[in-house]
Design a protein around this motif. Structure first.
Motif: not given
Length: 435
Positions: A67, A313, A316-317
């Motif tokens: 990420a 981001a 995604n994490q």
């Protein structure tokens, strides 16, 4: 930007190489996890999951290396070559990144990293998993120069970090000709390779190993979807498709009967996993990669996966957290009971509790898992959390999770189909309890 890291950790080295490729200057701060420095209160304030690498960019905090890597490219890249904007290219890159996390890294850890704690590597079965992983990677590279196609991308950098770790630990990469050829090529063209290699050497030293060492944008289109109603990842894709008003041509595969190993399916997905989507000839697998692909390809807007690099981001994490922590804890504690009647170890249950504590922390002061907006991350984690409900895990102990869960069930399209699939799993669970 502050980067909390440890050079010998392959995930940290991925971020270092990506930053080097982007000509970014990182303020590196070593966190020695072998000395439990990640548990210092000051670091936990930065990252409640206390993992490395962790990036702090002008007050924006993010962890999970893949990420972080994608965020850096989307935020600071002069072009999109490392992570193209084309949804199909992105989907393949994402699948490879999840493959790196879900197959390659675990096989490394389960066999080689045990020596840190026991002085001995893992079992013969653990070693076979490594060989199977390299067989998959060798297949992915058949007829192409790079791991996600004919273009060098962030997926090459991440997998390079992992493969170089296998290299210093004396795994024989030469048995996999496509991998060996790719490895020699990307070593020469990847910025920061030397720093990566030095960190990899630290792994070998620490381990006391000797060193010799295009479909139209049409919401009426039909896509083939290979799945099982019980599978968490499959249910994620079903709900995402429902949210996008997409029609899936569902093809159920009975894994227990080996239907995923038939030659015709292996041609679609050499890793023979479900869910697998085939969209007008484009095949992609790994549920989270599929979910993001569908949103980017067919979404009317970007609300489920915003274009803002920081928001993406964090999403995604959370998706990597779902795969690597939350879903993984279920598989290690509850799944053995469903299959054989025996629960996992007490330590495995502690991993379940830890995963929910992390999720509870992520939800502190916000309505959704990746902020104050409902996204694809909520759908994926809803699929996982609902799976815990059918095995009678006490979600109520985590008030932020319980509040979010009740809300997410009410607003997520396709929830009922998700639940119907879970009822099949519940039947299996109840049958084991009755024995």
């Amino acid at each position: 930007m502050d980067l909390y890291y440890l050079p010998l950790v392959s995930a940290c080295r991925t971020v270092l190489m990506v930053a080097k490729a982007l000509n970014l200057d990182l303020n590196k701060k070593i966190i020695n996890t072998l000395k439990k420095e990640q548990l210092n209160p000051d670091f936990i304030k930065i990252n409640p999951q206390h993992t490395i690498p962790t990036l702090v960019d002008n007050g924006f905090t993010l962890w999970e290396s893949r990420a972080v890597a994608v965020y850096l490219i989307e935020q600071y890249g002069k072009d999109d070559s490392l992570y193209p904007k084309d949804p199909q290219k992105q989907a393949v890159i994402n699948q490879r990144l999840y493959f790196d996390m879900g197959s390659m890294y675990p096989s490394l850890a389960n066999y080689y990293y045990k020596i840190f704690f026991t002085g001995q590597p893992g079992t013969e079965e653990d070693f076979k998993k490594i060989q199977e992983t390299f067989d998959f990677l060798n297949t992915f590279l058949e007829g192409q120069d790079y791991v996600a196609g004919d273009q060098y991308t962030v997926a090459d950098i991440a997998i390079l970090s992992s493969v170089s770790t296998f290299d210093v630990l004396e795994f024989d990469i030469s048995k996999y000709p496509n991998v060996a050829k790719w490895y020699e090529r990307v070593k020469k063209i990847t910025p920061g390779w030397e720093e990566n290699w030095q960190g990899a050497l630290d792994v070998a030293i620490s381990s006391v190993f000797p060193l010799q060492r295009e479909a139209l944008n049409n919401h009426d289109c039909k896509m083939d979807f290979y799945y099982s109603p019980r599978g968490s990842g499959c249910r994620t894709v079903v709900m995402v498709a429902k949210a996008l008003n997409l029609e899936l041509n569902k093809k159920q595969l009975r894994i227990s009967e080996g239907e995923n190993l038939k030659p015709e399916f292996l041609k679609l997905n050499p890793q023979h996993t479900i869910p697998t989507l085939v969209d007008n000839g484009f095949a992609i697998w790994e549920s989270r990669a599929i979910a993001v692909y569908l949103v980017e390809k067919y979404g009317k807007g970007d609300s489920l996966f915003p274009k803002d690099p920081q928001k993406r981001a964090v999403i995604n994490q959370r998706l990597y957290f779902d795969m690597g922590t939350l879903h993984d804890s279920f598989m290690k504690y509850y799944y053995p009971f469903i299959r054989s009647g025996k629960l996992g170890t007490p330590e495995a249950f502690q991993k379940v509790e830890a995963a929910f504590e992390f999720l509870n922390t992520f939800l502190e002061g916000q309505e959704y898992v990746a902020g104050n907006q409902f996204t694809v991350a909520d759908i994926a984690i809803l699929s996982s959390v609902s799976t815990f409900e059918v095995v009678e895990f006490d979600i109520a102990k985590y008030p932020n999770v319980a509040k979010w869960y009740a809300h997410a069930k009410n607003i997520t399209p396709g929830w009922q189909e998700n639940w119907d699939g879970l009822l099949q799993m519940k039947t299996m669970y109840e049958a084991q309890k009755a024995k």
